[in-house]
Design a protein around this motif. Structure first.
Motif, PDB file in Angstrom:
ATOM      1  N   ILE A 162      -5.713   0.748  -4.441  1.00 25.16           N
ATOM      2  CA  ILE A 162      -5.065   2.004  -4.052  1.00 25.16           C
ATOM      3  C   ILE A 162      -3.648   1.734  -3.559  1.00 25.16           C
ATOM      4  CG2 ILE A 162      -5.119   3.871  -2.348  1.00 25.16           C
ATOM      5  CD1 ILE A 162      -8.204   3.834  -2.675  1.00 25.16           C
ATOM      6  N   GLU A 163      -3.456   0.644  -2.829  1.00 24.97           N
ATOM      7  CA  GLU A 163      -2.104   0.290  -2.387  1.00 24.97           C
ATOM      8  C   GLU A 163      -1.189   0.047  -3.588  1.00 24.97           C
ATOM      9  OE1 GLU A 163       0.218  -2.858   0.550  1.00 24.97           O
ATOM     10  OE2 GLU A 163      -1.861  -3.286  -0.044  1.00 24.97           O
ATOM     11  N   HIS A 164      -1.688  -0.642  -4.592  1.00 21.94           N
ATOM     12  CA  HIS A 164      -0.879  -0.886  -5.801  1.00 21.94           C
ATOM     13  C   HIS A 164      -0.592   0.420  -6.548  1.00 21.94           C
ATOM     14  CE1 HIS A 164      -0.293  -5.225  -6.194  1.00 21.94           C
ATOM     15  NE2 HIS A 164      -1.463  -5.354  -5.574  1.00 21.94           N
ATOM     16  N   ILE A 165      -1.575   1.315  -6.584  1.00 18.97           N
ATOM     17  CA  ILE A 165      -1.369   2.604  -7.253  1.00 18.97           C
ATOM     18  C   ILE A 165      -0.286   3.402  -6.530  1.00 18.97           C
ATOM     19  CG2 ILE A 165      -2.476   4.829  -7.764  1.00 18.97           C
ATOM     20  CD1 ILE A 165      -5.090   3.140  -8.258  1.00 18.97           C
ATOM     21  N   PHE A 166      -0.356   3.445  -5.192  1.00 22.71           N
ATOM     22  CA  PHE A 166       0.705   4.119  -4.418  1.00 22.71           C
ATOM     23  C   PHE A 166       2.062   3.470  -4.679  1.00 22.71           C
ATOM     24  CE2 PHE A 166      -2.126   5.828  -0.716  1.00 22.71           C
ATOM     25  CZ  PHE A 166      -2.646   6.780  -1.571  1.00 22.71           C
ATOM     26  N   ALA A 167       2.087   2.143  -4.758  1.00 22.79           N
ATOM     27  CA  ALA A 167       3.346   1.433  -5.004  1.00 22.79           C
ATOM     28  C   ALA A 167       3.922   1.811  -6.369  1.00 22.79           C
ATOM     29  CB  ALA A 167       3.128  -0.072  -4.912  1.00 22.79           C
ATOM     30  N   ILE A 168       3.078   1.969  -7.368  1.00 22.17           N
ATOM     31  CA  ILE A 168       3.549   2.349  -8.700  1.00 22.17           C
ATOM     32  C   ILE A 168       4.202   3.728  -8.636  1.00 22.17           C
ATOM     33  CG2 ILE A 168       2.784   3.004 -11.023  1.00 22.17           C
ATOM     34  CD1 ILE A 168       0.648   0.718 -10.712  1.00 22.17           C
ATOM     35  N   PHE A 169       3.550   4.669  -7.947  1.00 19.39           N
ATOM     36  CA  PHE A 169       4.112   6.019  -7.856  1.00 19.39           C
ATOM     37  C   PHE A 169       5.390   6.055  -7.018  1.00 19.39           C
ATOM     38  CE2 PHE A 169      -0.228   7.471  -9.076  1.00 19.39           C
ATOM     39  CZ  PHE A 169       0.162   8.171 -10.211  1.00 19.39           C
ATOM     40  N   ARG A 170       5.501   5.184  -6.041  1.00 18.78           N
ATOM     41  CA  ARG A 170       6.702   5.153  -5.189  1.00 18.78           C
ATOM     42  C   ARG A 170       7.818   4.297  -5.777  1.00 18.78           C
ATOM     43  NH1 ARG A 170       4.293   4.299   0.865  1.00 18.78           N
ATOM     44  NH2 ARG A 170       3.298   6.340   1.030  1.00 18.78           N
ATOM     45  N   GLY A 171       7.530   3.582  -6.843  1.00 20.99           N
ATOM     46  CA  GLY A 171       8.534   2.696  -7.417  1.00 20.99           C
ATOM     47  C   GLY A 171       8.789   1.503  -6.515  1.00 20.99           C
ATOM     48  N   ALA A 172       7.712   0.983  -5.905  1.00 23.50           N
ATOM     49  CA  ALA A 172       7.811  -0.140  -4.977  1.00 23.50           C
ATOM     50  C   ALA A 172       6.932  -1.273  -5.467  1.00 23.50           C
ATOM     51  CB  ALA A 172       7.396   0.296  -3.577  1.00 23.50           C
ATOM     52  N   GLU A 173       6.991  -2.386  -4.732  1.00 27.18           N
ATOM     53  CA  GLU A 173       6.222  -3.576  -5.085  1.00 27.18           C
ATOM     54  C   GLU A 173       5.420  -3.999  -3.861  1.00 27.18           C
ATOM     55  OE1 GLU A 173       7.085  -8.011  -6.859  1.00 27.18           O
ATOM     56  OE2 GLU A 173       8.672  -6.995  -5.786  1.00 27.18           O
ATOM     57  N   VAL A 174       4.152  -4.352  -4.074  1.00 31.02           N
ATOM     58  CA  VAL A 174       3.313  -4.880  -2.992  1.00 31.02           C
ATOM     59  C   VAL A 174       3.682  -6.347  -2.790  1.00 31.02           C
ATOM     60  CG1 VAL A 174       0.951  -5.377  -2.252  1.00 31.02           C
ATOM     61  CG2 VAL A 174       1.457  -3.257  -3.486  1.00 31.02           C
ATOM     62  N   VAL A 175       4.120  -6.664  -1.586  1.00 34.58           N
ATOM     63  CA  VAL A 175       4.519  -8.040  -1.265  1.00 34.58           C
ATOM     64  C   VAL A 175       3.260  -8.837  -0.931  1.00 34.58           C
ATOM     65  CG1 VAL A 175       5.884  -9.476   0.294  1.00 34.58           C
ATOM     66  CG2 VAL A 175       6.745  -7.238  -0.405  1.00 34.58           C
ATOM     67  N   PRO A 176       3.075  -9.999  -1.554  1.00 35.83           N
ATOM     68  CA  PRO A 176       1.894 -10.808  -1.258  1.00 35.83           C
ATOM     69  C   PRO A 176       1.783 -11.128   0.236  1.00 35.83           C
ATOM     70  CG  PRO A 176       3.017 -11.663  -3.186  1.00 35.83           C
ATOM     71  CD  PRO A 176       3.903 -10.605  -2.604  1.00 35.83           C
ATOM     72  N   SER A 177       0.555 -11.215   0.718  1.00 39.11           N
ATOM     73  CA  SER A 177       0.308 -11.393   2.149  1.00 39.11           C
ATOM     74  C   SER A 177       0.741 -12.751   2.664  1.00 39.11           C
ATOM     75  CB  SER A 177      -1.177 -11.172   2.451  1.00 39.11           C
ATOM     76  OG  SER A 177      -1.948 -12.029   1.656  1.00 39.11           O
ATOM     77  N   TRP A 178       0.929 -13.714   1.808  1.00 35.10           N
ATOM     78  CA  TRP A 178       1.339 -15.038   2.275  1.00 35.10           C
ATOM     79  C   TRP A 178       2.850 -15.192   2.361  1.00 35.10           C
ATOM     80  CZ3 TRP A 178       3.951 -16.933  -1.861  1.00 35.10           C
ATOM     81  CH2 TRP A 178       3.581 -16.488  -3.123  1.00 35.10           C
TER      82      TRP A 178
END
Length: 179
Positions: A162-178
């Motif tokens: 769901i976080e990745h889906i929101f990121a796609i709609f916002r035109g953003a990238e999920v930053v890896p946790s490490w």
């Protein structure tokens, strides 16, 4: 060392928001748990081999404990891999598409992963309840312990997808946790 930027590569801003504030620490904790479980697994297998070949008295609980740890390490590690985009992807095919279609394919992939995670969570829960009355030999804990990582990983996979889906709609990238 300077990183080379690929021609035509699109650089997106990092994903922010309440879901990222929840998911990032969960993914980091999951990674730490998976690494700790892997280290414990190595120690248990070493103890089993030492007991069998050196002491000539193999501990009876080590095999079942190793199996349970493998389940925890792989399931939690797989969930963290979804958030950090470390899963096997179809990059070799999607990179050939225009940027807009790449995002559409990512959306389809993460929706599919989300459904898969929900199925994991639900079925892991049902399987766990069905074997809860039975005890694991040599460990004397319920058999449901084997299904906890399946359900937990399923829930995490849904949240991370769901976080990745929101990121796609916002035109953003999920930053890896490490990072």
């Amino acid at each position: 060392m300077n990183a080379q930027i690929e021609p035509g590569a699109v650089h997106l801003p990092p994903m922010t928001g309440w879901l990222t504030r929840v998911n990032a620490p969960l993914a980091k904790a999951g990674m730490i748990l998976a690494i700790s479980g892997l280290l414990a697994l190595v120690a248990i297998v070493f103890y089993q081999v030492f007991g069998r070949y050196v002491l000539n008295d193999s501990p009876s609980w080590t095999e079942n404990m190793a199996i349970v740890l493998i389940l925890y390490v792989t399931m939690i590690g797989a969930a963290v891999g979804v958030r950090d985009a470390g899963h096997i992807a179809l990059d070799s095919l999607t990179v050939l598409l225009p940027y807009r279609w790449q995002r559409v394919m990512e959306l389809i992939i993460y929706c599919t992963i989300c459904v898969f995670g929900a199925a994991m969570a639900y079925n892991g829960w049902r399987l766990g309840w069905s074997v809860a009355p039975y005890l694991m030999p040599n460990l004397h804990v319920t058999e449901a312990v084997r299904y906890i990582p399946l359900s937990a990983a399923g829930v995490l996979i849904v949240m991370f997808s769901i976080e990745h889906i929101f990121a796609i709609f916002r035109g953003a990238e999920v930053v890896p946790s490490w990072h």
